[in-house]
Scaffold this motif. Structure first.
Motif, short mmCIF file in Angstrom:
data_model
loop_
_atom_site.label_atom_id
_atom_site.label_comp_id
_atom_site.label_asym_id
_atom_site.label_seq_id
_atom_site.Cartn_x
_atom_site.Cartn_y
_atom_site.Cartn_z
N LEU A 125 16.79 29.36 -101.44
CA LEU A 125 15.32 28.75 -100.68
C LEU A 125 14.61 27.84 -101.83
CD1 LEU A 125 14.16 32.13 -98.97
CD2 LEU A 125 14.70 29.89 -97.91
N LEU A 126 14.44 28.17 -102.87
CA LEU A 126 13.89 27.37 -103.94
C LEU A 126 14.50 26.01 -104.15
CD1 LEU A 126 12.54 29.62 -107.09
CD2 LEU A 126 11.12 28.52 -105.10
N GLU A 127 15.66 26.05 -104.18
CA GLU A 127 16.55 24.76 -104.08
C GLU A 127 16.06 23.91 -102.89
OE1 GLU A 127 20.70 25.55 -104.59
OE2 GLU A 127 20.43 26.44 -106.70
N LYS A 128 16.24 24.36 -101.66
CA LYS A 128 15.81 23.68 -100.70
C LYS A 128 14.38 23.33 -100.40
CE LYS A 128 15.98 23.66 -95.67
NZ LYS A 128 14.82 22.66 -95.40
N LEU A 129 13.50 24.04 -100.93
CA LEU A 129 12.05 23.54 -101.42
C LEU A 129 11.92 22.51 -102.20
CD1 LEU A 129 10.33 27.03 -101.04
CD2 LEU A 129 10.30 25.44 -99.28
N SER A 130 12.77 22.45 -103.31
CA SER A 130 12.77 21.46 -104.39
C SER A 130 13.11 20.28 -103.81
CB SER A 130 13.30 22.03 -105.60
OG SER A 130 12.85 22.81 -106.31
N ARG A 131 14.22 20.31 -103.00
CA ARG A 131 14.87 19.23 -102.26
C ARG A 131 13.78 18.44 -101.39
NH1 ARG A 131 19.66 22.34 -101.94
NH2 ARG A 131 19.06 22.58 -99.86
N ASP A 132 12.90 19.41 -100.56
CA ASP A 132 12.01 18.70 -99.63
C ASP A 132 10.79 18.11 -100.59
OD1 ASP A 132 12.91 20.15 -97.65
OD2 ASP A 132 11.49 21.60 -97.41
N HIS A 133 10.72 18.62 -101.85
CA HIS A 133 9.79 17.93 -102.59
C HIS A 133 10.54 16.62 -103.06
CE1 HIS A 133 7.47 22.03 -103.91
NE2 HIS A 133 7.25 21.36 -102.75
N THR A 134 11.47 16.52 -103.50
CA THR A 134 11.87 15.34 -103.78
C THR A 134 12.19 14.24 -102.70
OG1 THR A 134 13.50 16.45 -105.41
CG2 THR A 134 14.29 14.13 -104.70
N ASN A 135 12.47 14.52 -101.56
CA ASN A 135 12.32 13.90 -100.27
C ASN A 135 10.94 13.54 -100.05
OD1 ASN A 135 15.13 14.12 -99.81
ND2 ASN A 135 14.88 15.69 -98.55
N LEU A 136 9.83 14.27 -100.09
CA LEU A 136 8.42 13.83 -100.00
C LEU A 136 8.06 12.88 -100.95
CD1 LEU A 136 5.79 14.26 -98.32
CD2 LEU A 136 5.42 16.34 -99.70
N ALA A 137 8.62 13.27 -102.19
CA ALA A 137 8.23 12.26 -103.16
C ALA A 137 8.52 10.74 -103.10
CB ALA A 137 8.54 12.65 -104.61
N HIS A 138 9.73 10.71 -102.22
CA HIS A 138 10.11 9.38 -101.96
C HIS A 138 9.59 8.81 -100.99
CE1 HIS A 138 13.34 6.16 -101.42
NE2 HIS A 138 13.54 6.60 -100.13
N LEU A 139 9.18 9.73 -100.21
CA LEU A 139 8.30 9.09 -98.80
C LEU A 139 6.86 8.66 -99.48
CD1 LEU A 139 8.92 11.46 -95.83
CD2 LEU A 139 9.80 9.26 -96.19
N LEU A 140 6.37 9.46 -100.30
CA LEU A 140 5.24 9.04 -100.97
C LEU A 140 5.04 7.57 -101.69
CD1 LEU A 140 4.01 12.31 -102.07
CD2 LEU A 140 3.35 11.24 -100.04
N ASP A 141 6.36 7.31 -102.16
CA ASP A 141 6.48 6.21 -102.95
C ASP A 141 6.45 5.04 -101.84
OD1 ASP A 141 6.74 7.48 -105.40
OD2 ASP A 141 9.07 7.24 -105.52
N LEU A 142 7.43 5.24 -100.87
CA LEU A 142 7.38 4.35 -99.67
C LEU A 142 6.15 4.04 -99.07
CD1 LEU A 142 10.81 5.29 -97.93
CD2 LEU A 142 10.35 3.26 -99.57
N LEU A 143 5.27 5.11 -98.87
CA LEU A 143 3.82 5.13 -98.35
C LEU A 143 2.83 4.26 -99.32
CD1 LEU A 143 1.94 5.93 -95.88
CD2 LEU A 143 1.55 8.08 -96.99
N SER A 144 3.06 4.52 -100.49
CA SER A 144 2.36 3.90 -101.36
C SER A 144 2.53 2.19 -101.39
CB SER A 144 2.56 4.41 -102.95
OG SER A 144 1.52 3.57 -103.83
N GLY A 145 3.82 1.88 -101.22
CA GLY A 145 4.06 0.72 -101.25
C GLY A 145 3.69 0.03 -100.01
N GLN A 146 3.77 0.57 -98.89
CA GLN A 146 3.01 0.37 -97.80
C GLN A 146 1.55 0.00 -97.74
OE1 GLN A 146 4.19 -0.46 -94.32
NE2 GLN A 146 6.27 -0.82 -95.30
N LEU A 147 0.87 0.86 -98.44
CA LEU A 147 -0.60 0.74 -98.58
C LEU A 147 -0.71 -0.47 -99.79
CD1 LEU A 147 -1.77 4.19 -99.02
CD2 LEU A 147 -2.30 2.79 -97.31
N ASP A 148 0.09 -0.67 -100.63
CA ASP A 148 -0.12 -1.93 -101.52
C ASP A 148 -0.13 -3.20 -100.69
OD1 ASP A 148 0.00 -0.13 -103.70
OD2 ASP A 148 2.00 -0.79 -104.27
N ALA A 149 1.03 -3.29 -99.77
CA ALA A 149 1.14 -4.42 -99.13
C ALA A 149 0.10 -4.51 -98.11
CB ALA A 149 2.50 -4.13 -98.05
#
Length: 185
Positions: free
Chosen positions: A4-28
């Motif tokens: 369960l903690l491993e899955k939640l950590s993977r969720d966090h990794t995926n979310l961090a990737h999305l936050l990077d992409l969202l941040s790039g969209q905001l930069d643009a």
């Protein structure tokens, strides 16, 4: 570490990737370049729905079990903070998504206002992930036994991640396609 903690950590990794992409969209957007509002809205819809339906309820149930154990009283303020942040993050994601939808429908907002709402959401989300990964998860991992983890795993409903696991193309097609196109970013 439990599954369960491993899955939640993977969720966090995926979310961090999305936050990077969202941040790039905001930069643009802030630079006046092309910015995909539909994509940003779909990202926020995914973040809201997955967090609200599975991720946060799973964390809350695990936190409740771990922080109810003897000796964990000293961490009460930390767990209360996490609970408040779960609620705040969902509210911020919803408000930012509604802001973007408003802009798409012709609502006039200053570019700075739209960017500020997005940046505040991204910053709090990153801070929250760091808190859970570096403080909450290690505490939980120390205090819950294998038997307690097994009990939790049986009691928590399973949900496939609709973007990163069992992809829901009907709901998140733009986001899934964008992620596949930008895998190396």
């Amino acid at each position: 570490m439990s599954q369960l903690l491993e899955k939640l950590s993977r969720d966090h990794t995926n979310l961090a990737h999305l936050l990077d992409l969202l941040s790039g969209q905001l930069d643009a957007f802030f630079a006046g370049r092309e910015s995909d509002f539909d994509l940003k809205i779909e990202m926020l819809d995914y973040i809201e729905s997955y967090a609200e339906q599975y991720h946060h309820p799973t964390e809350d149930k695990i936190n409740k079990a771990a922080f109810a154990k003897p000796g964990m009283e000293e961490h009460q303020a930390l767990i209360e903070r996490v609970g408040r942040e779960h609620e705040a993050l969902l509210g911020m994601a919803r408000r930012f998504r509604e802001t973007l939808e408003g802009v798409m429908q012709g609502t006039v907002l200053l570019r700075d206002e739209v960017e500020t709402r997005g940046r505040e959401f991204i910053a709090l989300q990153r801070q929250h992930i760091d808190l859970e990964e570096h403080e909450i998860f290690p505490l939980i991992d120390k205090v819950l036994s294998e038997k307690e983890w097994d009990k939790l795993e049986r009691s928590i409903p399973h949900m496939d991640d609709p973007v990163f696991h069992r992809q829901d193309y009907n709901r998140f097609r733009s986001l899934i396609d964008y992620l596949e196109l930008h895998q190396s970013e």
